[in-house]
Structure formats: C-alpha cells, structure tokens
Scaffold this motif. Sequence first.
Motif, PDB file in Angstrom:
ATOM      1  N   LEU A   1      -4.861  -5.426  -5.958  1.00 24.21           N
ATOM      2  CA  LEU A   1      -5.066  -6.748  -5.364  1.00 24.21           C
ATOM      3  C   LEU A   1      -4.848  -6.733  -3.854  1.00 24.21           C
ATOM      4  CD1 LEU A   1      -3.287  -8.961  -8.062  1.00 24.21           C
ATOM      5  CD2 LEU A   1      -5.754  -8.655  -7.724  1.00 24.21           C
ATOM      6  N   SER A   2      -3.987  -5.841  -3.385  1.00 29.12           N
ATOM      7  CA  SER A   2      -3.678  -5.757  -1.953  1.00 29.12           C
ATOM      8  C   SER A   2      -4.596  -4.797  -1.208  1.00 29.12           C
ATOM      9  CB  SER A   2      -2.221  -5.317  -1.756  1.00 29.12           C
ATOM     10  OG  SER A   2      -1.332  -6.198  -2.382  1.00 29.12           O
ATOM     11  N   ARG A   3      -5.461  -4.096  -1.944  1.00 29.87           N
ATOM     12  CA  ARG A   3      -6.365  -3.101  -1.354  1.00 29.87           C
ATOM     13  C   ARG A   3      -5.606  -1.982  -0.632  1.00 29.87           C
ATOM     14  NH1 ARG A   3     -11.610  -4.781  -1.573  1.00 29.87           N
ATOM     15  NH2 ARG A   3     -11.963  -6.988  -2.024  1.00 29.87           N
ATOM     16  N   VAL A   4      -4.474  -1.612  -1.197  1.00 28.08           N
ATOM     17  CA  VAL A   4      -3.703  -0.481  -0.678  1.00 28.08           C
ATOM     18  C   VAL A   4      -4.177   0.784  -1.390  1.00 28.08           C
ATOM     19  CG1 VAL A   4      -1.393   0.571  -0.587  1.00 28.08           C
ATOM     20  CG2 VAL A   4      -1.688  -1.868  -0.091  1.00 28.08           C
ATOM     21  N   PRO A   5      -4.415   1.879  -0.688  1.00 27.03           N
ATOM     22  CA  PRO A   5      -4.863   3.119  -1.339  1.00 27.03           C
ATOM     23  C   PRO A   5      -3.849   3.606  -2.381  1.00 27.03           C
ATOM     24  CG  PRO A   5      -5.200   3.252   1.025  1.00 27.03           C
ATOM     25  CD  PRO A   5      -4.398   2.008   0.783  1.00 27.03           C
ATOM     26  N   LEU A   6      -4.369   3.996  -3.534  1.00 29.48           N
ATOM     27  CA  LEU A   6      -3.535   4.436  -4.653  1.00 29.48           C
ATOM     28  C   LEU A   6      -3.684   5.933  -4.876  1.00 29.48           C
ATOM     29  CD1 LEU A   6      -1.819   3.982  -7.261  1.00 29.48           C
ATOM     30  CD2 LEU A   6      -3.984   3.473  -8.440  1.00 29.48           C
ATOM     31  N   PHE A   7      -2.535   6.601  -5.073  1.00 25.51           N
ATOM     32  CA  PHE A   7      -2.501   8.014  -5.440  1.00 25.51           C
ATOM     33  C   PHE A   7      -1.603   8.157  -6.668  1.00 25.51           C
ATOM     34  CE2 PHE A   7      -3.474   7.767  -0.986  1.00 25.51           C
ATOM     35  CZ  PHE A   7      -4.456   8.728  -0.799  1.00 25.51           C
ATOM     36  N   LEU A   8      -1.899   9.151  -7.496  1.00 26.37           N
ATOM     37  CA  LEU A   8      -1.152   9.368  -8.730  1.00 26.37           C
ATOM     38  C   LEU A   8      -0.565  10.773  -8.748  1.00 26.37           C
ATOM     39  CD1 LEU A   8      -3.835   7.985 -11.245  1.00 26.37           C
ATOM     40  CD2 LEU A   8      -1.948   6.707 -10.205  1.00 26.37           C
TER      41      LEU A   8
END
Length: 374
Positions: free
Chosen positions: A115-122
């Motif tokens: 929702l915040s458009r923050v880049p996601l890494f796993l």
Amino acid sequence: MSFRKLIVSCGGTGGHFYPGLSIAREFQKQGGDALLLLGGKHADAQKKTAESFGIRAVKISATPFSLKPVPLIRFKLAVFRGAFQCLRIFRAFHPDALLSMGSFASFPPVVACFLSRVPLFLHDGNVRLGKANLRMSPLAKALALSFPTPDSARCGCPAILTGMPLRPELLQDIPSREEAIDRINRRWNCSFRKEVPTVLIFGGSLGAENINKSCRIPHGTPENALQLIHLTGTGKREELSAFYEGASFQRLLLETAPEMDWFYAAADWVVCRAGGSTVSELACFGKYAVLVPYPFAVQDHQTENARYLTPSGGAELIPDRELTEERFVSKLQDFLKNPEEYREKGLRLKELAFPDASANILKMIDNLLAASCS
C-alpha cells in the motif's frame, strides 16, 4: 550504500528473528538505520534482544495462519490490525525498503509495504521455500536464498543465492581448536585435553528429546577415547547428568550456552538437528556432522537442509525414527577409529559456506534499488 533506511520483518521463530537481527546489525554497522517489526508469542523477548544490540524494534499484531474457520478469522483480523500499525510506522520511518524473513508475522508488513509502494525483498532460511515467501514473492523485487533450492521455478520474483545470515559473534575471531578447548576449561573448570577427540551433541530449543535419549556415550568408554560437550535443552540436564554418573571420560553437560563458536571450534564430530542456521554454521566451521532432522518441521524442511551438506561427504543423515542408541554407538565407534579422517571430511563443508551472507543480502538490495532508479 545508496539506501539509508531499512525495515526488517522477522517475527515468528528464532529461525526468522536471528537472521533478521544479524542483517540489521550489519546494516547499522555500515551506517544505515534499521528497524525490526516483530509479531507472535516471542515478540516481547525478541524486542529486548534486539534493543540490547542497539536495534530499534516494534511489536505488531500477528497471528499464525490456519484454515480452520475461527483461527482464520483471527488471522485476517490480525493482518488488518497489523497492516494499519505498519502503515503508521512506514509513514514515520520512511523506509527505502522492507526485507521480510518469512513466517505468518510478515503478512501485515508486506500488506503495508504494498500500500505504501515501498520496495519489498524476501529472504528464506531453508532449502525448501516457505509458503509465506512463495505467496508474497510476486510482490517482491527479489528473494534471497540461504541455499540452492528446487523451488526457484515456483518463485514469483528473481531468486538470488546469498547464504544464511549468522550472528556476528559466531564468526568473529574464530578460535583454533586448541584455544577453544582452553577457553572451555577456564569457563567451566573442565579438564579437556587437546589430543583427545571431542564430540559435540545438541538438539536445539526444540526436538532435543530423542537426541538426548539415543545419543549417549557408553559408560565403559575409556577416559582417553573422547571428551563430550552435550547441550541438553532447558530442563533436561539433570537426567543426563545422572546417567553419566561414574563415567570416566571428561564431559560438559549444559542446558544451553551462547558460546557456540567455542563448541564448534573444539568439536571433531557433531550430532545435531538440521535447521537452516545450524547447517550454515557447520559449513562455516567445517565440522563433520551426523544430522538428525526434526521430524515435525514444516514441509520436512530440515531433511532437505541436511541433503544440502551430505553430497560433500562432510555430513550424513539419519532420520529421527531411525536414531537409536545402537545406531549412535555404531557411528561413534566409526568416528573413534579414525578421528582425523572425519576432521578432514568436515573441512569439505567450508566450500558450501557463506560467511558474508548479511553483507551479500544488503548488497543485493542496494544493487536492485540502484538499478530501479537508473
């Protein structure tokens, strides 16, 4: 490093928390600002641990996933509450990226991240990718792998081999075998000798019961044949201590202890479970291991972890149901016939080690963020 603020979601078990904490510590060492998001029944204790290392941590709402009607409703409500908590945290902290270590506790931060458009890494800590990571992977820029995995084709984002982040204390200033034995003798007033083969046995915080029961040195073992370090798990030391009453060989029986680097360095032959961190530690220290996977691990992931080491010849796998006192004694006798051979076999594991895993993961994030901005 081009990014300055990182949120790490690492609630759940120690297998999620400690690697996440190690990454946060490395990030702050490099001048970054890290914040941990923690959920689940261990969150309060994990928060204290993180803060003892100068890492900020926030407890969020999170409940284990279940398909049963009532627990499923609780899970969805927890995700809803947790996501709104995380949205407020994101707005205040302004992260450049979110790194999720998997588990049910990562769903609220990942929703807020989207929702915040923050880049996601796993990051995944086992050979078999966890269900949470597989579900979240289509939203991520990349998934960092602790080990090569057969599940790469099922992953919805690029999968990059980085290794398993380990506690910095474990790998800093690793003592020689001789120095480790000296430290153990001073710390616990033992009389271990450098020329005597050392056996290390531990079962972790879970699943120590059968290892404690089956992995027992015969009473008739001569004093100079071996010396034993056995971590029994909480509340299990007294029973084993009573069993060894009168035995002639040197032994150190503890419930648990933080000095695992000393124990690994002193050991010549190890019997243990096959969690992701344990397998990675064995590789970094180059120690031959008899691996007994925890039989109730989700997706039997410890068996797959063990199979990462066995082809090298530096480890062997015994299923928990096949571990008996007779089987253990047979393996022990094989080791005692030629300890040096097993020391050499163990060194082969170092070729599978990733001692710089935390830095590798941060470099992966940095490179992909820089590429997306160019």
